[in-house]
Motif scaffolding. Sequence first.
Motif, PDB file in Angstrom:
ATOM      1  N   PRO A  99       0.798  -1.227   0.000  1.00 59.57           N
ATOM      2  CA  PRO A  99       0.000   0.000   0.000  1.00 59.57           C
ATOM      3  C   PRO A  99       0.824   1.266   0.000  1.00 59.57           C
ATOM      4  N   ALA A 100       2.137   1.163   0.298  1.00 58.82           N
ATOM      5  CA  ALA A 100       2.978   2.344   0.498  1.00 58.82           C
ATOM      6  C   ALA A 100       2.266   3.271   1.492  1.00 58.82           C
ATOM      7  N   SER A 101       2.340   4.572   1.277  1.00 62.34           N
ATOM      8  CA  SER A 101       1.829   5.500   2.294  1.00 62.34           C
ATOM      9  C   SER A 101       0.314   5.606   2.365  1.00 62.34           C
ATOM     10  N   THR A 102      -0.414   4.921   1.468  1.00 56.00           N
ATOM     11  CA  THR A 102      -1.863   4.895   1.663  1.00 56.00           C
ATOM     12  C   THR A 102      -2.219   4.189   2.968  1.00 56.00           C
ATOM     13  N   ALA A 103      -1.279   3.414   3.527  1.00 54.89           N
ATOM     14  CA  ALA A 103      -1.504   2.789   4.834  1.00 54.89           C
ATOM     15  C   ALA A 103      -1.757   3.828   5.924  1.00 54.89           C
ATOM     16  N   LYS A 104      -1.266   5.043   5.735  1.00 57.15           N
ATOM     17  CA  LYS A 104      -1.479   6.086   6.748  1.00 57.15           C
ATOM     18  C   LYS A 104      -2.951   6.443   6.900  1.00 57.15           C
ATOM     19  N   SER A 336       2.911  13.145   4.578  1.00 61.57           N
ATOM     20  CA  SER A 336       3.310  11.737   4.605  1.00 61.57           C
ATOM     21  C   SER A 336       4.513  11.487   5.509  1.00 61.57           C
ATOM     22  N   THR A 337       4.476  12.022   6.716  1.00 66.52           N
ATOM     23  CA  THR A 337       5.583  11.863   7.655  1.00 66.52           C
ATOM     24  C   THR A 337       5.525  10.480   8.310  1.00 66.52           C
ATOM     25  N   ASN A 338       6.503   9.668   7.992  1.00 69.02           N
ATOM     26  CA  ASN A 338       6.520   8.292   8.474  1.00 69.02           C
ATOM     27  C   ASN A 338       6.641   8.204   9.984  1.00 69.02           C
ATOM     28  N   LEU A 381      -0.569  -5.289   7.134  1.00 66.68           N
ATOM     29  CA  LEU A 381       0.381  -4.196   7.322  1.00 66.68           C
ATOM     30  C   LEU A 381       1.430  -4.588   8.353  1.00 66.68           C
ATOM     31  N   LEU A 382       2.687  -4.267   8.066  1.00 68.03           N
ATOM     32  CA  LEU A 382       3.798  -4.568   8.962  1.00 68.03           C
ATOM     33  C   LEU A 382       4.251  -3.356   9.755  1.00 68.03           C
ATOM     34  N   ASP A 383       3.731  -2.188   9.407  1.00 69.53           N
ATOM     35  CA  ASP A 383       4.025  -0.972  10.164  1.00 69.53           C
ATOM     36  C   ASP A 383       2.830  -0.043  10.008  1.00 69.53           C
ATOM     37  N   HIS A 384       2.957   1.176  10.513  1.00 72.58           N
ATOM     38  CA  HIS A 384       1.840   2.120  10.458  1.00 72.58           C
ATOM     39  C   HIS A 384       1.995   3.158   9.354  1.00 72.58           C
ATOM     40  N   SER A 385       3.161   3.214   8.733  1.00 73.07           N
ATOM     41  CA  SER A 385       3.432   4.239   7.724  1.00 73.07           C
ATOM     42  C   SER A 385       3.342   3.736   6.296  1.00 73.07           C
ATOM     43  N   GLY A 386       3.476   2.421   6.102  1.00 73.26           N
ATOM     44  CA  GLY A 386       3.512   1.860   4.758  1.00 73.26           C
ATOM     45  C   GLY A 386       4.892   1.825   4.145  1.00 73.26           C
ATOM     46  N   LEU A 387       5.924   2.160   4.932  1.00 76.82           N
ATOM     47  CA  LEU A 387       7.272   2.180   4.373  1.00 76.82           C
ATOM     48  C   LEU A 387       7.804   0.780   4.078  1.00 76.82           C
ATOM     49  N   SER A 388       7.374  -0.204   4.835  1.00 73.73           N
ATOM     50  CA  SER A 388       7.833  -1.570   4.599  1.00 73.73           C
ATOM     51  C   SER A 388       7.209  -2.136   3.333  1.00 73.73           C
ATOM     52  N   LYS A 438      -5.088   9.803  -0.439  1.00 67.93           N
ATOM     53  CA  LYS A 438      -3.741   9.620   0.077  1.00 67.93           C
ATOM     54  C   LYS A 438      -2.921   8.930  -0.993  1.00 67.93           C
ATOM     55  N   THR A 439      -1.776   9.537  -1.287  1.00 68.41           N
ATOM     56  CA  THR A 439      -0.841   8.927  -2.230  1.00 68.41           C
ATOM     57  C   THR A 439       0.068   7.956  -1.492  1.00 68.41           C
ATOM     58  N   GLY A 440       0.719   7.097  -2.257  1.00 66.46           N
ATOM     59  CA  GLY A 440       1.727   6.197  -1.702  1.00 66.46           C
ATOM     60  C   GLY A 440       2.780   5.925  -2.754  1.00 66.46           C
ATOM     61  N   THR A 441       4.044   6.172  -2.408  1.00 65.93           N
ATOM     62  CA  THR A 441       5.115   6.004  -3.385  1.00 65.93           C
ATOM     63  C   THR A 441       6.328   5.343  -2.750  1.00 65.93           C
TER      64      THR A 441
END
Length: 509
Positions: A99-104, A336-338, A381-388, A438-441
Motif C-alpha cells: 500500500p505504500a503510504s496509503t496505509a497512513k 506523509s511523515t513516516n 500491514l507490517l508498520d503504520h506508515s507503509g514504508l515496509s 492519500k498517495t503512496g510512493t
Amino acid sequence: MFCDRTELSRRALLAGAFASLAVPAMASAPTRSPRPPARPAPGHIAALSGEPAALVAPSGSLSSLIERANLSGETAMVALDAETGAVIEEHRADLRMPPASTAKAVTTLYALQTLGAEYRFITRVESRGGAIANGTLSGDLVLRGGGDPTLQTAELARLADELIERGLRRIDGRFLVDDSALPDVHQIDNGQPVPAGYNPAIGGLNLNFNRVYFGWEVANGRAALSMDARSNTEVPGVSMIDIEAVARSMPVYTHDVRGEREHWTVAANALGTPGSRWLPVRRPGAYAGDVFRALLAARGCQLPEPRRATVAPGQVLAEHRSDPLTSILREMLRYSTNITAECVGMTASQRLGPGVQALAPSASRMNGWIRERYGAAGLGLLDHSGLSEGSRIAPRTMAQYLLAARREGVLPGLLREHPLRDANGREIASHPVEVRAKTGTLNFVSALAGYAQLRGGRAVVFSIVSADLPRRAALSDDTRERPVGARSWSGRARALQQDVIERWSAMHS
C-alpha cells in the motif's frame, strides 16, 4: 463536496522536507537554511467563477487504459459507489499489493478512535530528589518524552527558557533522559538507503523528526563539516553525532552506532560544492538530551552529560503539549511523515494493551482492530506508515475500509485535496472532478486511495495500486536512492490513476 481546508503551519513546513534531500554528489545541492524547506503547497482546486469545464473522460475500456500506461509489474484497482458500496469497476481487485503510504489512511482512524481527537503528546522536564535553591537543583533533572513525533528544537528551547526563569543554573545530581514512553525502534524499514531522512529511529523522545542537520562549506578544495539541530531561531551544536569525510567514491554515506554515539562518514569527492541535508538519527533519546543540554549551556546553565534511564515521575518543572491529534494527523496525511504514523500507531496500540515492543506487533494489533471495526479483512500491514515493502493489502479491502470510514464523516476532511493535471503536469484549477486521497510512493510502487466526486455527481470510493516488485528487489544499495527509470515509471502510474478516476467519475455521473 469535500471541505475542511487548513493553512500551512510552521510545523508543516518542517515536515515538508521529510523525504531525503539530494545526495551531496548532486551538482545542485540544497540551499542551507535555518530549517528544512517545505514541499510545494498542497494542491488546491480553485473556486469556480462559473460553470466548471465539462468532463472529458479517457476513451477506451479499463483494460486498454491499463495497457496504454505501459507499466511493468502488476496493477490492481477498484471503484465503489460511496453510498451503496456497489462495484462500479474493478481490475484484479483482490490482488494483495504494497500500500505504500496509503496505509497512513488506516493508521489515522486507528489513532483517532483509540486515543481521541484532542489527545496531546506531553514532553516534561522534572526534578527528582530536591528543589532549586540559590540556582542549584539538589537532585536529578529528568527530560521525559511522551512519544511526541512533532517535537522541535524551538520547543526544547522554550522548556530551557522556563528552567532559567525558575532560577536553574546547575544541578548536583544527574541529568536523565527517560524515553521509555515508546519502544526503541532502530529504523522503520531496514531496506531503505542509509541516509534516508524519511527512515529514522522511533522512540519515546523524538526531536526534529529524528533527523540531524549536516552542512558543509568548501574553501581551497577542503570541506568543513558540521552537525547541528537547528531551528528557525538558533543552531545548537550536536556532540553525540559526528561525521568525517573519507577518500572513496562509493558509498556516499556510511553510518555506525557506538553505544549512545553515532558516527557518519561521507565520500570526500561528493563534497565539491557547499551543501546540506538532513540525516536520520538512530539514538533519538540521546540526541534530544544532547541538544537540550546544549540549549541550557547557551543560557548559562551547565548540565552533566545525559544518561538514558527509566525513572518514576518527579515534580514537573516545565512541559510542552503537542497540537491536538487531529491536527497532527492532518499534517501527517498531507506531508506523509513516516515517524508521525509510527508514533501515533504505537501509542494507540499501547492504549489497547501491553505487549507492543516493535512495529510489526503494533501493526498486527491495528490490523485486527480495523478488521473488527470496519470489516476490512485481509489487512497485512507490517508498520503504520507503509514504508515496509512487505506490507500487503488488496485494493478491494482498502476501498471497503474507506467506504466504512466515510460513513463516520471524519477521514474525507482530513485527506488532502489531490489535484488533477494536464498533459504538461500543471494543475487544472477548474477540473470538474474533486479528489480527496492519500498517495503512496516507493521505488516502483505507486498507490492512490480515497474519494472522487464529479461536481454535482455521486461520490466514488477508489483504491489503485501499481507495483513492479521484481524490479524493486533488483536495486542495489548504491542505486536505491535514485534508481534509473523509477521517475518515468511513477509518472506513468500517476497518469493512469488520473485516467481511471476521470473514467469512473464519468461512468457514475
